[in-house]
Design a protein around this motif. Structure first.
Motif, mmCIF file in Angstrom:
data_model
loop_
_atom_site.group_PDB
_atom_site.id
_atom_site.type_symbol
_atom_site.label_atom_id
_atom_site.label_comp_id
_atom_site.label_asym_id
_atom_site.label_seq_id
_atom_site.Cartn_x
_atom_site.Cartn_y
_atom_site.Cartn_z
ATOM 1 N N TRP A 145 42.240 -4.881 3.976
ATOM 2 C CA TRP A 145 43.654 -4.651 3.814
ATOM 3 C C TRP A 145 44.476 -5.076 2.504
ATOM 4 O O TRP A 145 44.752 -4.621 1.466
ATOM 5 C CB TRP A 145 45.190 -5.471 4.696
ATOM 6 C CG TRP A 145 46.536 -5.967 3.869
ATOM 7 C CD1 TRP A 145 47.104 -4.809 3.594
ATOM 8 C CD2 TRP A 145 47.067 -7.095 3.617
ATOM 9 N NE1 TRP A 145 48.529 -5.477 3.622
ATOM 10 C CE2 TRP A 145 48.156 -6.653 3.647
ATOM 11 C CE3 TRP A 145 46.850 -8.583 3.666
ATOM 12 C CZ2 TRP A 145 49.620 -7.641 3.370
ATOM 13 C CZ3 TRP A 145 47.901 -9.701 3.758
ATOM 14 C CH2 TRP A 145 49.230 -9.193 3.335
ATOM 15 N N ASN A 156 46.593 3.378 3.027
ATOM 16 C CA ASN A 156 45.353 2.820 4.191
ATOM 17 C C ASN A 156 45.326 1.279 3.947
ATOM 18 O O ASN A 156 45.194 0.755 5.386
ATOM 19 C CB ASN A 156 43.678 2.980 3.032
ATOM 20 C CG ASN A 156 43.511 4.002 3.299
ATOM 21 O OD1 ASN A 156 43.895 5.088 3.961
ATOM 22 N ND2 ASN A 156 43.014 4.902 1.912
ATOM 23 N N ASP A 158 48.219 -0.559 5.027
ATOM 24 C CA ASP A 158 48.926 -0.948 5.818
ATOM 25 C C ASP A 158 48.065 -0.399 7.502
ATOM 26 O O ASP A 158 48.763 -1.225 8.311
ATOM 27 C CB ASP A 158 50.225 0.663 5.759
ATOM 28 C CG ASP A 158 50.699 0.045 5.065
ATOM 29 O OD1 ASP A 158 51.377 -1.046 4.462
ATOM 30 O OD2 ASP A 158 52.203 0.557 4.639
ATOM 31 N N SER A 159 46.942 0.672 7.211
ATOM 32 C CA SER A 159 46.620 0.718 8.451
ATOM 33 C C SER A 159 45.828 -0.379 8.915
ATOM 34 O O SER A 159 45.258 -1.313 9.779
ATOM 35 C CB SER A 159 45.659 1.936 8.214
ATOM 36 O OG SER A 159 44.754 1.960 9.239
ATOM 37 N N ALA A 162 47.659 -3.874 9.943
ATOM 38 C CA ALA A 162 47.785 -3.161 11.152
ATOM 39 C C ALA A 162 46.876 -3.461 12.669
ATOM 40 O O ALA A 162 46.611 -4.689 13.276
ATOM 41 C CB ALA A 162 48.104 -1.710 11.269
ATOM 42 N N GLN A 163 45.621 -3.497 12.005
ATOM 43 C CA GLN A 163 44.426 -3.958 13.085
ATOM 44 C C GLN A 163 44.274 -5.671 12.954
ATOM 45 O O GLN A 163 43.734 -6.443 14.233
ATOM 46 C CB GLN A 163 43.117 -3.538 11.663
ATOM 47 C CG GLN A 163 42.926 -2.622 11.828
ATOM 48 C CD GLN A 163 43.268 -1.589 12.988
ATOM 49 O OE1 GLN A 163 42.806 -1.635 14.248
ATOM 50 N NE2 GLN A 163 43.092 -0.569 13.532
#
Length: 175
Positions: A145, A156, A158-159, A162-163
């Motif tokens: 991140w 990317n 933000d993705s 989220a993990q």
């Protein structure tokens, strides 16, 4: 007296040269300056990766030589000698290149060295080899991140963020 006019192709060449001289040059695109320091990025990783109460965290047995090198890296980092810390971890990785915790420590040093591409590469490799739950998993995703944020890859980043939540498994409720 007759006056001679330049030929049409000569006029065309002269006009093009004049226009070329008037061409405006565009300014180069602005260079991205990361407003967040590498130390602040690493602090974010450490904050997100801290253990959660009642979370199971398994620690494997360590190779003594690799442990010594990890300790040398921690000491060097504590003294502000990032190059020595990286060197110690690189040596440790040459002995044991499949340890997710070791790869993660190297990823964090890359982040601290303001090398987000390498930080993400090490963190991704650690993630591929390691656990999908717990503090180490959160460290992997938090590093990815922060590396993506440092490269201005907001979507990317933000993705990856989220993990992080998926790495925490709630404790079993026993009645």
């Amino acid at each position: 007296m007759s006056r001679q006019f330049p030929s049409p192709p000569a006029l065309l060449v002269a006009a093009l040269l004049a226009l070329a001289g008037c061409r405006s040059t565009s300014a180069p695109p602005p260079v991205f300056v990361d407003p967040v320091s590498p130390a602040q990025r690493l602090a974010q990783v450490e904050a997100l990766a801290s253990s959660v109460d009642d979370e199971l965290s398994v620690q494997p047995l360590r190779d003594p030589q690799v442990e010594d090198l990890r300790e040398q890296a921690r000491d060097a980092r504590g003294q502000g000698d990032l190059a020595q810390a990286i060197s110690a971890l690189e040596h440790a990785l040459s002995l044991l290149d499949s340890d997710p915790a070791l790869l993660q420590e190297r990823a964090e040093l890359a982040l601290l060295a303001a090398d987000p591409h390498q930080a993400e590469q090490y963190a991704r490799r650690a993630l591929d080899l390691g656990s999908r739950t717990g503090p180490l998993c959160r460290r992997h995703w938090a590093t990815i991140w922060q590396a993506r944020q440092a490269r201005e890859e907001a979507i990317n980043a933000d993705s990856a963020h989220a993990q992080i939540e998926g790495c925490t498994v709630p404790p079993i409720q026993r009645f």
